[in-house]
Design a protein around this motif. Structure first.
Motif, PDB file in Angstrom:
ATOM      1  N   ILE A 173       0.837  -1.199   0.000  1.00 10.40           N
ATOM      2  CA  ILE A 173       0.000   0.000   0.000  1.00 10.40           C
ATOM      3  C   ILE A 173       0.869   1.246   0.000  1.00 10.40           C
ATOM      4  O   ILE A 173       0.647   2.187  -0.769  1.00 10.40           O
ATOM      5  CB  ILE A 173      -0.958   0.001   1.209  1.00 10.40           C
ATOM      6  N   SER A 174       1.885   1.246   0.843  1.00  4.17           N
ATOM      7  CA  SER A 174       2.793   2.389   0.921  1.00  4.17           C
ATOM      8  C   SER A 174       3.544   2.589  -0.396  1.00  4.17           C
ATOM      9  O   SER A 174       3.669   3.723  -0.877  1.00  4.17           O
ATOM     10  CB  SER A 174       3.790   2.194   2.061  1.00  4.17           C
ATOM     11  N   ASP A 175       4.015   1.505  -0.995  1.00  8.15           N
ATOM     12  CA  ASP A 175       4.724   1.607  -2.273  1.00  8.15           C
ATOM     13  C   ASP A 175       3.818   2.160  -3.362  1.00  8.15           C
ATOM     14  O   ASP A 175       4.245   3.000  -4.168  1.00  8.15           O
ATOM     15  CB  ASP A 175       5.270   0.241  -2.695  1.00  8.15           C
ATOM     16  N   ASN A 176       2.562   1.697  -3.401  1.00  6.30           N
ATOM     17  CA  ASN A 176       1.619   2.194  -4.400  1.00  6.30           C
ATOM     18  C   ASN A 176       1.356   3.687  -4.228  1.00  6.30           C
ATOM     19  O   ASN A 176       1.266   4.426  -5.208  1.00  6.30           O
ATOM     20  CB  ASN A 176       0.297   1.421  -4.344  1.00  6.30           C
ATOM     21  N   GLN A 177       1.239   4.139  -2.975  1.00  5.44           N
ATOM     22  CA  GLN A 177       1.014   5.563  -2.728  1.00  5.44           C
ATOM     23  C   GLN A 177       2.229   6.388  -3.128  1.00  5.44           C
ATOM     24  O   GLN A 177       2.092   7.469  -3.712  1.00  5.44           O
ATOM     25  CB  GLN A 177       0.665   5.801  -1.267  1.00  5.44           C
ATOM     26  N   GLN A 178       3.419   5.891  -2.830  1.00  8.86           N
ATOM     27  CA  GLN A 178       4.627   6.613  -3.205  1.00  8.86           C
ATOM     28  C   GLN A 178       4.796   6.664  -4.716  1.00  8.86           C
ATOM     29  O   GLN A 178       5.195   7.690  -5.276  1.00  8.86           O
ATOM     30  CB  GLN A 178       5.846   5.982  -2.550  1.00  8.86           C
ATOM     31  N   LYS A 179       4.468   5.566  -5.392  1.00  8.62           N
ATOM     32  CA  LYS A 179       4.559   5.536  -6.849  1.00  8.62           C
ATOM     33  C   LYS A 179       3.577   6.526  -7.463  1.00  8.62           C
ATOM     34  O   LYS A 179       3.923   7.269  -8.388  1.00  8.62           O
ATOM     35  CB  LYS A 179       4.282   4.126  -7.371  1.00  8.62           C
ATOM     36  N   ALA A 180       2.346   6.544  -6.951  1.00  8.95           N
ATOM     37  CA  ALA A 180       1.334   7.463  -7.465  1.00  8.95           C
ATOM     38  C   ALA A 180       1.750   8.915  -7.234  1.00  8.95           C
ATOM     39  O   ALA A 180       1.603   9.759  -8.133  1.00  8.95           O
ATOM     40  CB  ALA A 180      -0.014   7.188  -6.810  1.00  8.95           C
ATOM     41  N   ALA A 181       2.290   9.204  -6.070  1.00  6.93           N
ATOM     42  CA  ALA A 181       2.736  10.569  -5.780  1.00  6.93           C
ATOM     43  C   ALA A 181       3.907  10.958  -6.678  1.00  6.93           C
ATOM     44  O   ALA A 181       3.968  12.089  -7.179  1.00  6.93           O
ATOM     45  CB  ALA A 181       3.131  10.696  -4.312  1.00  6.93           C
ATOM     46  N   GLY A 182       4.820  10.030  -6.905  1.00 13.20           N
ATOM     47  CA  GLY A 182       5.967  10.300  -7.775  1.00 13.20           C
ATOM     48  C   GLY A 182       5.543  10.543  -9.212  1.00 13.20           C
ATOM     49  O   GLY A 182       6.048  11.464  -9.869  1.00 13.20           O
ATOM     50  N   GLU A 183       4.625   9.735  -9.712  1.00 12.59           N
ATOM     51  CA  GLU A 183       4.150   9.931 -11.080  1.00 12.59           C
ATOM     52  C   GLU A 183       3.377  11.232 -11.204  1.00 12.59           C
ATOM     53  O   GLU A 183       3.488  11.931 -12.207  1.00 12.59           O
ATOM     54  CB  GLU A 183       3.292   8.752 -11.533  1.00 12.59           C
ATOM     55  N   SER A 184       2.600  11.564 -10.200  1.00 10.98           N
ATOM     56  CA  SER A 184       1.854  12.818 -10.218  1.00 10.98           C
ATOM     57  C   SER A 184       2.799  14.013 -10.272  1.00 10.98           C
ATOM     58  O   SER A 184       2.605  14.941 -11.052  1.00 10.98           O
ATOM     59  CB  SER A 184       0.962  12.905  -8.981  1.00 10.98           C
ATOM     60  N   LYS A 185       3.830  13.959  -9.465  1.00  4.50           N
ATOM     61  CA  LYS A 185       4.811  15.055  -9.448  1.00  4.50           C
ATOM     62  C   LYS A 185       5.552  15.137 -10.781  1.00  4.50           C
ATOM     63  O   LYS A 185       5.776  16.226 -11.309  1.00  4.50           O
ATOM     64  CB  LYS A 185       5.796  14.879  -8.304  1.00  4.50           C
TER      65      LYS A 185
END
Length: 109
Positions: free
Chosen positions: A50-62
């Motif tokens: 879950i944490s990895d998915n959130q970090q990936k989503a935040a990174g792609e968004s940025k």
């Protein structure tokens, strides 16, 4: 749901996983139960995912916001949705664990 609320809920999930791991370790040392260790390992793996998915989503968004040419809006939206679904799933698991804990604590001995 705000980022602060999501982080708070994620921290609560991680705290529950840590408590489950600690109690599983104590329980397995006292009576050799192997299933408690596998549950805590599965719970920790789920929280890490879950944490990895959130970090990936935040990174792609940025990256999309900064105009990276290899990041499309479709990918950003899909990864954001995956992170949200995973978070909601984790939140429901936490709610069920807390409910089960409360039920067990209310049982008379």
């Amino acid at each position: 749901m705000t980022v602060t609320a999501m982080n708070s809920a994620l921290q609560q999930l991680q705290a529950l996983a840590a408590q489950a791991a600690d109690s599983a370790e104590v329980q397995s040392q006292s009576n050799g139960a192997a299933t408690a260790g596998t549950f805590s390992a599965a719970l920790k793996a789920s929280l890490d995912k879950i944490s990895d998915n959130q970090q990936k989503a935040a990174g792609e968004s940025k990256a999309f916001e900064l105009g990276a040419p290899n990041v499309s809006l479709n990918d950003v939206m899909i990864d954001g949705a995956k992170a949200n679904i995973g978070f909601q799933f984790g939140l429901q698991v936490r709610n069920k664990l807390v409910s089960a804990y409360n039920d067990i604590m209310q049982m008379s001995v």
